[in-house]
Design a protein around this motif. Structure first.
Motif, PDB file in Angstrom:
ATOM      1  N   ASN A  66       0.810  -1.224   0.000  1.00 40.67           N
ATOM      2  CA  ASN A  66       0.000   0.000   0.000  1.00 40.67           C
ATOM      3  C   ASN A  66       0.842   1.273   0.000  1.00 40.67           C
ATOM      4  O   ASN A  66       0.458   2.281   0.607  1.00 40.67           O
ATOM      5  N   SER A  67       1.989   1.239  -0.652  1.00 42.60           N
ATOM      6  CA  SER A  67       2.829   2.440  -0.714  1.00 42.60           C
ATOM      7  C   SER A  67       2.215   3.438  -1.703  1.00 42.60           C
ATOM      8  O   SER A  67       1.975   3.108  -2.865  1.00 42.60           O
ATOM      9  N   PRO A  68       1.989   4.705  -1.246  1.00 38.86           N
ATOM     10  CA  PRO A  68       1.437   5.707  -2.162  1.00 38.86           C
ATOM     11  C   PRO A  68       2.335   5.930  -3.389  1.00 38.86           C
ATOM     12  O   PRO A  68       1.841   6.180  -4.482  1.00 38.86           O
ATOM     13  N   HIS A  71       1.770   2.781  -5.741  1.00 40.49           N
ATOM     14  CA  HIS A  71       0.418   2.822  -6.307  1.00 40.49           C
ATOM     15  C   HIS A  71       0.275   4.016  -7.255  1.00 40.49           C
ATOM     16  O   HIS A  71      -0.352   3.914  -8.307  1.00 40.49           O
ATOM     17  N   ASN A 106      -4.014   5.617  -2.606  1.00 37.90           N
ATOM     18  CA  ASN A 106      -4.020   4.160  -2.647  1.00 37.90           C
ATOM     19  C   ASN A 106      -4.891   3.736  -3.829  1.00 37.90           C
ATOM     20  O   ASN A 106      -6.045   4.149  -3.941  1.00 37.90           O
ATOM     21  N   ARG A 108      -6.193   0.950  -4.501  1.00 35.68           N
ATOM     22  CA  ARG A 108      -7.310   0.055  -4.180  1.00 35.68           C
ATOM     23  C   ARG A 108      -8.613   0.851  -4.168  1.00 35.68           C
ATOM     24  O   ARG A 108      -8.661   1.952  -3.599  1.00 35.68           O
TER      25      ARG A 108
END
Ligand code: F6R
Ligand code: MG
Ligand code: MG
Length: 366
Positions: A66-68, A71, A106, A108
């Motif tokens: 979940n690294s900005p 992503h 993120n 997602r």
């Protein structure tokens, strides 16, 4: 050495000949952009490939899950490939999966599918990366259960002391956004009670009982994000193998049976999941049948050695033949269930618009 993270992020951002396959120029530009990110130090390594009409970005790095930055990089690659290749070439459904207006930290929930696994590299660390087209994340439930919980599939669960105590499964309820962790073999029946409904309950992560990360799968359902039909989610999955984990052959074994999955033609039909080599990772008959590729890598200091195109083998010919036979049987049902999905799942397709037109014509039966 810091932990390594493997991130596999994919999106359908337009394709060649309808929903058939990614255009080589899309792959070329994505490789150039990820190459710049590697040279700039953000990525350790990467591979770009496709499964059908989905562009796959496989990346290794040290930024964690979940690294900005990672992503954001994937989002920008999808955006730029859409603007510079998909749109000018009028590829079909250009930018389709980029559901958000702008990136917000993120990826997602914004359309693209994500599978990520952070772990400490072992002395030798084989991984298998799966990507499927014309199906949904729940399609991995059956093979992941077989790999990590079924001793008839994975001999190591019985024979190897380091696998013998079993695995923990994280299951996501994609409608409620809630997750539950279940331990196998003790809670195998509870796990099956959930994941037998693959449209709702999806395995997202698997750990060995001592906490070692073993597998990660994408869970996004586009229709739930957009509230309407926008193609299928075409999931991806990362599985680590060997030396205290299932062997590569045990990881591939479930795919010798082409189980039935949802997502064929208009995201509205069941079909068999056919294991194919990269050269056949493109959907044709009735926009399918749904298919899956498996790429094997060795990771060393984050560098990807490979891929080995694992389904490029006559050992899977029988599965392909069975898949074609099953496909033929299902196709003969035409618009009838169980080829067409049931009413619950058809709610997220274009069928409700058709049914709406008939609503006022129903009269009380005599
Ligand atoms: C796309 C897919 C296809 C399309 C079908 C109709 O991933 O599964 O089967 O749903 O080709 O597409 P449209 O409505 O764009 O003509
Ligand atoms: Mg498409
Ligand atoms: Mg697709």
């Amino acid at each position: 050495m810091a932990k390594i993270t493997v991130s596999l992020i994919k999106a359908d951002i337009g394709s060649l000949a309808g929903h058939h396959r990614v255009h080589p120029k899309q792959i070329e530009l994505a490789e150039k952009l990820l190459g710049e990110a590697r040279d700039g130090g953000l990525l350790t390594d990467f591979r770009v490939f496709n499964c059908g009409d989905d562009l796959q970005l496989l990346m290794t790095h040290r930024r964690g899950e979940n690294s900005p930055e990672i992503h954001g990089l994937a989002w920008n690659v999808f955006k730029e490939v859409t603007e510079k290749v998909s749109k000018p070439l009028r590829l079909y459904a250009a930018g389709q999966d980029l559901l958000a207006e702008a990136f917000s930290g993120n990826i997602r929930g914004m359309g693209p599918g994500v599978a990520e696994l952070e772990f400490e590299e072992r002395a030798s660390d084989p991984i298998v990366v799966f990507a499927a087209d014309k199906t949904e994340p729940g399609a991995w439930n059956y093979p992941l259960y077989k790999i990590f919980a079924d001793p008839f599939n994975t001999a190591g669960l019985v024979i190897d002391p380091s696998l013998h105590s079993g695995f923990k499964f994280v299951v996501l309820d994609v409608f409620e956004g809630l997750e539950v962790e279940l331990s196998c073999p003790e809670e195998a029946y509870d796990l099956l009670a959930l994941i037998g409904t693959p449209a709702r309950y999806v395995i997202s992560k698997i750990y060995r009982k001592d906490g070692l990360p073993a597998a990660a799968a994408s869970t996004s359902r586009l229709s739930l994000i957009a509230g309407r039909y926008v193609g299928k989610d075409d999931p991806v999955c990362i599985v680590r193998a060997q030396h205290g984990l299932p062997a590569v052959g045990e990881v591939l074994e479930p795919f010798a049976f082409p189980h039935l999955v949802a997502g064929w033609m208009r995201g509205s039909h069941h079909g068999p999941l056919m294991p194919v080599p990269l050269k056949y990772a493109q959907c044709t008959r009735f926009d399918g049948p749904p298919r899956v590729i498996a790429l094997g890598f060795q990771i060393h200091d984050g560098v990807l050695e490979g891929p080995a195109d694992l389904f490029d083998d006559p050992a899977f010919d029988l599965a392909r033949q069975r898949a074609n036979e099953l496909a033929e049987t299902l196709r003969r049902h035409g618009p009838f269930m169980p080829h067409r999905l049931g009413p619950d799942e058809m709610e997220y397709t274009t069928l409700p618009k058709v049914l709406e037109k008939l609503k006022d014509r129903f009269k009380k039966a005599q």
